[in-house]
Motif scaffolding. Structure first.
Motif, PDB file in Angstrom:
ATOM      1  N   VAL A   1       5.168   7.997   3.302  1.00 50.29           N
ATOM      2  CA  VAL A   1       3.759   8.141   3.659  1.00 50.29           C
ATOM      3  C   VAL A   1       2.930   7.028   3.023  1.00 50.29           C
ATOM      4  O   VAL A   1       2.029   6.468   3.659  1.00 50.29           O
ATOM      5  N   ILE A   2       3.220   6.698   1.775  1.00 43.40           N
ATOM      6  CA  ILE A   2       2.502   5.606   1.109  1.00 43.40           C
ATOM      7  C   ILE A   2       2.697   4.306   1.873  1.00 43.40           C
ATOM      8  O   ILE A   2       1.746   3.539   2.090  1.00 43.40           O
ATOM      9  N   ARG A   3       3.916   4.055   2.321  1.00 44.87           N
ATOM     10  CA  ARG A   3       4.195   2.852   3.102  1.00 44.87           C
ATOM     11  C   ARG A   3       3.488   2.904   4.459  1.00 44.87           C
ATOM     12  O   ARG A   3       2.885   1.912   4.902  1.00 44.87           O
ATOM     13  N   LYS A   4       3.554   4.042   5.125  1.00 43.68           N
ATOM     14  CA  LYS A   4       2.939   4.185   6.444  1.00 43.68           C
ATOM     15  C   LYS A   4       1.433   3.977   6.380  1.00 43.68           C
ATOM     16  O   LYS A   4       0.838   3.381   7.289  1.00 43.68           O
ATOM     17  N   ARG A   5       0.813   4.446   5.315  1.00 44.18           N
ATOM     18  CA  ARG A   5      -0.635   4.306   5.159  1.00 44.18           C
ATOM     19  C   ARG A   5      -1.024   2.948   4.584  1.00 44.18           C
ATOM     20  O   ARG A   5      -2.206   2.660   4.398  1.00 44.18           O
ATOM     21  N   ASN A   6      -0.025   2.152   4.256  1.00 47.63           N
ATOM     22  CA  ASN A   6      -0.255   0.802   3.729  1.00 47.63           C
ATOM     23  C   ASN A   6      -1.066   0.828   2.433  1.00 47.63           C
ATOM     24  O   ASN A   6      -1.924  -0.021   2.197  1.00 47.63           O
ATOM     25  N   LEU A   7      -0.768   1.822   1.589  1.00 49.48           N
ATOM     26  CA  LEU A   7      -1.428   1.899   0.292  1.00 49.48           C
ATOM     27  C   LEU A   7      -0.777   0.928  -0.686  1.00 49.48           C
ATOM     28  O   LEU A   7       0.438   0.729  -0.650  1.00 49.48           O
ATOM     29  N   HIS A   8      -1.581   0.340  -1.528  1.00 48.94           N
ATOM     30  CA  HIS A   8      -1.074  -0.653  -2.476  1.00 48.94           C
ATOM     31  C   HIS A   8      -0.469   0.048  -3.691  1.00 48.94           C
ATOM     32  O   HIS A   8      -1.127   0.868  -4.341  1.00 48.94           O
ATOM     33  N   VAL A   9       0.776  -0.270  -3.998  1.00 44.95           N
ATOM     34  CA  VAL A   9       1.478   0.273  -5.159  1.00 44.95           C
ATOM     35  C   VAL A   9       1.601  -0.832  -6.198  1.00 44.95           C
ATOM     36  O   VAL A   9       2.053  -1.939  -5.890  1.00 44.95           O
TER      37      VAL A   9
ATOM     38  N   GLU B   1     -12.058   7.180  -5.125  1.00 44.65           N
ATOM     39  CA  GLU B   1     -11.389   6.770  -6.359  1.00 44.65           C
ATOM     40  C   GLU B   1     -10.744   5.392  -6.192  1.00 44.65           C
ATOM     41  O   GLU B   1     -10.301   5.023  -5.105  1.00 44.65           O
ATOM     42  N   CYS B   2     -10.656   4.670  -7.293  1.00 43.94           N
ATOM     43  CA  CYS B   2     -10.045   3.342  -7.249  1.00 43.94           C
ATOM     44  C   CYS B   2      -8.576   3.375  -7.659  1.00 43.94           C
ATOM     45  O   CYS B   2      -7.846   2.406  -7.430  1.00 43.94           O
ATOM     46  N   LEU B   3      -8.131   4.488  -8.251  1.00 43.81           N
ATOM     47  CA  LEU B   3      -6.787   4.547  -8.823  1.00 43.81           C
ATOM     48  C   LEU B   3      -6.271   5.983  -8.809  1.00 43.81           C
ATOM     49  O   LEU B   3      -7.012   6.915  -9.124  1.00 43.81           O
ATOM     50  N   ILE B   4      -5.002   6.144  -8.429  1.00 43.81           N
ATOM     51  CA  ILE B   4      -4.306   7.415  -8.569  1.00 43.81           C
ATOM     52  C   ILE B   4      -2.989   7.146  -9.278  1.00 43.81           C
ATOM     53  O   ILE B   4      -2.197   6.307  -8.824  1.00 43.81           O
ATOM     54  N   ILE B   5      -2.751   7.843 -10.381  1.00 42.94           N
ATOM     55  CA  ILE B   5      -1.522   7.678 -11.149  1.00 42.94           C
ATOM     56  C   ILE B   5      -0.686   8.944 -10.994  1.00 42.94           C
ATOM     57  O   ILE B   5      -1.151  10.044 -11.306  1.00 42.94           O
ATOM     58  N   PHE B   6       0.535   8.787 -10.498  1.00 46.41           N
ATOM     59  CA  PHE B   6       1.481   9.894 -10.422  1.00 46.41           C
ATOM     60  C   PHE B   6       2.454   9.785 -11.593  1.00 46.41           C
ATOM     61  O   PHE B   6       2.866   8.684 -11.975  1.00 46.41           O
ATOM     62  N   GLY B   7       2.850  10.924 -12.137  1.00 42.31           N
ATOM     63  CA  GLY B   7       3.808  10.938 -13.239  1.00 42.31           C
ATOM     64  C   GLY B   7       5.055  11.730 -12.884  1.00 42.31           C
ATOM     65  O   GLY B   7       4.972  12.913 -12.540  1.00 42.31           O
TER      66      GLY B   7
ATOM     67  N   PRO C   1      -7.434   3.951  -2.825  1.00 42.72           N
ATOM     68  CA  PRO C   1      -7.089   3.714  -4.234  1.00 42.72           C
ATOM     69  C   PRO C   1      -5.750   3.008  -4.377  1.00 42.72           C
ATOM     70  O   PRO C   1      -4.880   3.098  -3.503  1.00 42.72           O
ATOM     71  N   ILE C   2      -5.584   2.318  -5.491  1.00 40.61           N
ATOM     72  CA  ILE C   2      -4.278   1.777  -5.865  1.00 40.61           C
ATOM     73  C   ILE C   2      -3.421   2.926  -6.361  1.00 40.61           C
ATOM     74  O   ILE C   2      -3.890   3.788  -7.104  1.00 40.61           O
ATOM     75  N   ILE C   3      -2.162   2.945  -5.956  1.00 40.02           N
ATOM     76  CA  ILE C   3      -1.226   3.971  -6.392  1.00 40.02           C
ATOM     77  C   ILE C   3      -0.339   3.405  -7.499  1.00 40.02           C
ATOM     78  O   ILE C   3       0.274   2.343  -7.334  1.00 40.02           O
ATOM     79  N   VAL C   4      -0.293   4.099  -8.629  1.00 40.30           N
ATOM     80  CA  VAL C   4       0.611   3.731  -9.724  1.00 40.30           C
ATOM     81  C   VAL C   4       1.578   4.891  -9.932  1.00 40.30           C
ATOM     82  O   VAL C   4       1.156   6.035 -10.101  1.00 40.30           O
ATOM     83  N   MET C   5       2.866   4.592  -9.922  1.00 40.52           N
ATOM     84  CA  MET C   5       3.897   5.611 -10.135  1.00 40.52           C
ATOM     85  C   MET C   5       4.558   5.374 -11.487  1.00 40.52           C
ATOM     86  O   MET C   5       5.179   4.337 -11.715  1.00 40.52           O
ATOM     87  N   THR C   6       4.380   6.333 -12.391  1.00 42.37           N
ATOM     88  CA  THR C   6       4.936   6.219 -13.733  1.00 42.37           C
ATOM     89  C   THR C   6       6.109   7.172 -13.894  1.00 42.37           C
ATOM     90  O   THR C   6       6.131   8.257 -13.318  1.00 42.37           O
ATOM     91  N   PHE C   7       7.081   6.761 -14.704  1.00 47.88           N
ATOM     92  CA  PHE C   7       8.316   7.513 -14.905  1.00 47.88           C
ATOM     93  C   PHE C   7       8.575   7.620 -16.406  1.00 47.88           C
ATOM     94  O   PHE C   7       8.787   6.612 -17.076  1.00 47.88           O
ATOM     95  N   ASP C   8       8.551   8.847 -16.915  1.00 48.96           N
ATOM     96  CA  ASP C   8       8.641   9.057 -18.363  1.00 48.96           C
ATOM     97  C   ASP C   8      10.048   9.439 -18.815  1.00 48.96           C
ATOM     98  O   ASP C   8      10.779  10.128 -18.092  1.00 48.96           O
ATOM     99  N   ASP C   9      10.399   8.997 -20.008  1.00 48.52           N
ATOM    100  CA  ASP C   9      11.537   9.486 -20.794  1.00 48.52           C
ATOM    101  C   ASP C   9      12.871   8.826 -20.466  1.00 48.52           C
ATOM    102  O   ASP C   9      13.868   9.106 -21.128  1.00 48.52           O
TER     103      ASP C   9
END
Length: 240
Positions: A220-228, A188-194, A26-34
């Motif tokens: 770990v995301i870098r090591k696994r070569n996941l797309h951010v 899954e095609c997408l995982i969003i972290f908040g 899945p594509i990893i999206v990292m969101t930051f609120d507030d």
């Protein structure tokens, strides 16, 4: 309790995650609120080092207040590829105010982002709350709505209801990796972290994260070569 939800799948499937060559991660999206200052001061330098981008959901009415990023810092994040998104003017719970007040919070949030030359494609619901009336107003101004539900995603994506895995102070690297491994195993095609705020020592707030854990996650995301990616870029890639 939540960190054990994926434990069985993690134990049974970890070998297949490591060894399977046909699984599309899945594509990893990292969101930051507030807009908390620690996002800029602590998380951003680590993200920049890994050349990762995030989504900065900003209540425009509080920018520059104590412990909140100022406009120059928000712009700097965009200059490094981040996306800015709406989060109302005053972080208002849209279901506890009048519909006229909700329209003010949404419309003026959008117009302020646009006036500052910031990206304004996405909107995150404060506290994850909305109703049919407020959703209709949001869609007049923003193209993507992020809720607070931990959804499972397969194309095509419903842009009105993109949820996320909200990171709490009780999360450790194992619970975060279980969320990723579960997403891979389920196709899954997408995982969003908040995320909300960061600290060096033990977190004091429920949505605060220890920086060392965040750093482990990025490694770990870098090591696994996941797309951010940013949320808009991820949606465009998945729904094309």
């Amino acid at each position: 309790m939540r960190k054990y939800l994926f434990l069985l799948i993690f134990i049974i499937g970890c070998n297949s995650v490591e060894n399977s060559e046909h699984i599309i991660p899945p594509i990893i999206v990292m969101t930051f609120d507030d807009g908390h200052k620690s996002i800029y001061e602590l998380a951003f330098p680590l993200m920049k080092k890994k050349q990762f981008v995030g989504v900065n959901f900003i209540p425009t009415g509080i920018i520059g207040q104590p412990e909140i990023m100022n406009l120059e810092e928000v712009i700097e994040l965009e200059n490094h590829g981040w996306e800015t998104g709406g989060h109302t003017v005053n972080h208002a719970n849209l279901t506890t105010i009048s519909i006229d007040s909700a329209r003010y919070e949404i419309k003026n949030n959008f117009e302020q982002l646009k006036a500052w030359g910031l990206k304004h494609n996405c909107f995150a619901l404060p506290a994850g709350h909305s109703n049919s009336q407020t959703d209709k107003i949001i869609k007049e101004y923003f193209k993507i709505i992020r809720t607070s539900q931990n959804e499972r995603y397969r194309p095509p994506l419903n842009l009105d209801r993109l949820g996320y895995y909200e990171v709490h102070k009780t999360d450790d690297i194992n619970s975060l990796l279980m969320r990723i491994d579960h997403g891979i195993l389920e196709g899954e095609c997408l995982i969003i972290f908040g995320f909300h705020r960061f600290c060096y020592d033990d977190p004091k707030y429920s949505t605060e994260m220890q920086l060392s854990t965040f750093q482990q996650l990025l490694e770990v995301i870098r090591k696994r070569n996941l797309h951010v990616a940013t949320l808009t870029d991820a949606v465009q890639k998945i729904n094309k």
